[in-house]
Structure formats: C-alpha cells, structure tokens
Design an enzyme around this catalytic site. Structure first.
Site, PDB file in Angstrom:
ATOM      1  N   SER A  96       0.857  -1.188   0.000  1.00 19.57           N
ATOM      2  CA  SER A  96       0.000   0.000   0.000  1.00 19.57           C
ATOM      3  C   SER A  96       0.883   1.224   0.000  1.00 19.57           C
ATOM      4  O   SER A  96       1.931   1.250   0.650  1.00 19.57           O
ATOM      5  CB  SER A  96      -0.896   0.020   1.245  1.00 19.57           C
ATOM      6  OG  SER A  96      -1.555   1.269   1.370  1.00 19.57           O
ATOM      7  N   TYR A 147      -2.237  -0.697  10.463  1.00 16.05           N
ATOM      8  CA  TYR A 147      -2.158  -1.077   9.047  1.00 16.05           C
ATOM      9  C   TYR A 147      -0.812  -0.652   8.465  1.00 16.05           C
ATOM     10  O   TYR A 147      -0.128  -1.434   7.800  1.00 16.05           O
ATOM     11  CB  TYR A 147      -3.303  -0.412   8.300  1.00 16.05           C
ATOM     12  CG  TYR A 147      -3.346  -0.635   6.808  1.00 16.05           C
ATOM     13  CD1 TYR A 147      -3.787  -1.841   6.276  1.00 16.05           C
ATOM     14  CD2 TYR A 147      -2.973   0.372   5.922  1.00 16.05           C
ATOM     15  CE1 TYR A 147      -3.853  -2.049   4.904  1.00 16.05           C
ATOM     16  CE2 TYR A 147      -3.032   0.187   4.554  1.00 16.05           C
ATOM     17  CZ  TYR A 147      -3.471  -1.023   4.044  1.00 16.05           C
ATOM     18  OH  TYR A 147      -3.537  -1.214   2.687  1.00 16.05           O
TER      19      TYR A 147
END
Length: 265
Positions: free
Chosen positions: A150, A163
C-alpha cells in the site's frame, strides 16, 4: 490476412497462487493470470465467492481451484500452499493480496487489533512466501512473487497506524526476501497500490467513514486523474511483474499511485 505467429501468453503453463483471491484486487489478478495462460488457485475465507470465481475461471478454459483458508492462521496459510502443490504439482508464482484495512490510531489501537493487522498483512505473506520458496528450492526452479502492499506504508493517515506498521514491515520483508533468494532466480517485488475501487473499499468507506452511494464519484473528483484506481489495472501490472516480460527486476517496491510520494505543494 492471418499472421503466422502469435504473442505467447505471459504466464503460459505457470501455476499461480493468489491469497485473498476471492474478491477485489486478488480476484482481478486471478482472472488476468488465467487469461495469460496460467493455472490459478485462489484462497479466501468466503467459500461462496471462491467457488464461484473458480467455476467462472474454469468455464473460460482456465484450470482453477479454490482453497478455503484464513491465512491469518499460519497453519491454514501453509496448508493452502500445500494443497495447491498437491493439486498442480508446484507453485511458480505467488501473489499475496489478502489484506485487512480496519482502522486504528496510535492511541486507540488495542493489542488485539494490532495483532490482527500483523497476522493478515505481514505474518501471512511471510509464511506463504516461506512455503512457496521452499517448494521452488526443492525443485531447483525459478519463480516470482508479488506482494500487494500500500502507498500508505510510506506514512498513511493517522487512523491507519496498525495497518501502516504491518504494510511497512511487508515492504521491508519484500526487499529482504528478494535479496536472500536472488541467486536462486526467485524474483520478489511489491506494489504500493493507491486508492482503489474494490468491494472491500466500499465496505470500509461505509463502515468507518459513513460514506453513501456517491463516495466513488466524490473520491475520484479529489484525485489527479479524476478517478479511483481500478483492480483490473493493478492486475495487469501484477501479471507483468510475475512474467518474464519484467526481466530481472527483483527487490523493487513500486508506487502504483497517482499521487507522487513525498511531493509537497
């Protein structure tokens, strides 16, 4: 006039394992790999989605299978790789696309939430790579791996603390594994994807941000290219990285985003 040659399929005859492959980016990768001649196995926790995807791939001529697995559990992650090797004889390509995007800041993240992110976003890719690389080494065979990371691994929003911690770890792991196995001809790369329109993102926006039916349109209007990234676009890029067309590239973590990381207006 018909030409006497065709461009060979990028993954002709390869066995591709896609974790978290029952929806979103993973499912798009599975379909793209099938179109490029691969045998495809997908894992996931939703049998109805996995079985439907495998059936769809089979109907289009792709040898495909669904392996039910919660890769957050190391035993299930390892067993999923073993099941694919048993069915297809080997794994040539691995795509780690399973992901967890639940929210948490530095101050409100519980140990339980932190552990969930580590389990799905970092530990699962680690042990799936371990299983697949061990198979490649046992066969003295080259292989390719792509980790879906990501763009948030560079920093991300404050509400993505666990995350980001896990995805930043996956970026480092990608480089480390690529370095360790470069002389084994196992190429390992990562893709830092930006904001993408997927089923999972729709759930996330509605659950955590109170988004309505117009959120995709509004999100797109806020972005440089005027739209969200699409799973099929990412899938094509992943297939390129899995294939010999990407040459000798390994250890690269590529920013697949329409914002320039580190830039400031």
């Amino acid at each position: 006039m018909t030409l006497g040659w065709q461009t060979p399929a990028l993954l002709d005859g390869k066995v591709v394992l896609v974790s978290g492959g029952t929806q979103g980016v993973g499912a798009a990768v599975a379909r793209a790999a099938g179109r490029e001649g691969a045998k495809v196995a997908v894992t996931g926790r939703r049998p109805e989605h996995g079985e439907a995807l495998a059936a769809s791939l089979q109907s289009s001529g792709t040898q495909a299978m669904y392996v039910p697995a919660d890769v957050a559990e190391v035993g299930q992650a390892r067993a999923s790789a073993a099941a694919v090797i048993s069915a297809f004889g080997r794994v040539d390509c691995l795509v780690n696309s399973a992901g967890l995007t639940s929210r948490g800041s530095l101050l409100d993240t519980t140990p339980e939430l932190f552990d969930q992110h580590i389990a799905v976003n970092l530990r699962a890719p680690f042990f799936l790579m371990q299983a697949v690389v061990a198979d490649m080494l046992a066969r003295h065979a080259a292989g390719t791996i792509v980790n879906i990371i990501s763009s948030s691994e560079h920093c991300g929003q404050a509400y993505l603390a666990p995350y980001v911690a896990a995805k930043a770890g996956l970026a480092g792991l990608t480089r480390n594994a690529a370095h360790a196995h470069r002389f084994d001809r196992i190429r390992i790369n990562g893709l830092n994807i930006g904001w993408t329109a997927t089923e999972g993102e729709d759930v996330t926006q509605r659950r955590f941000h109170g988004a309505g039916d117009e959120w995709r349109k509004r999100a797109g209007e806020s972005l440089p290219m005027g739209r969200l990234g699409q799973a099929d676009e990412i899938a094509d890029f992943v297939v390129f990285l899995l294939s010999g067309r990407s040459g000798v590239v390994t250890g690269s973590v590529i920013d697949w985003d329409q914002n320039v990381i580190g830039a400031v207006d």
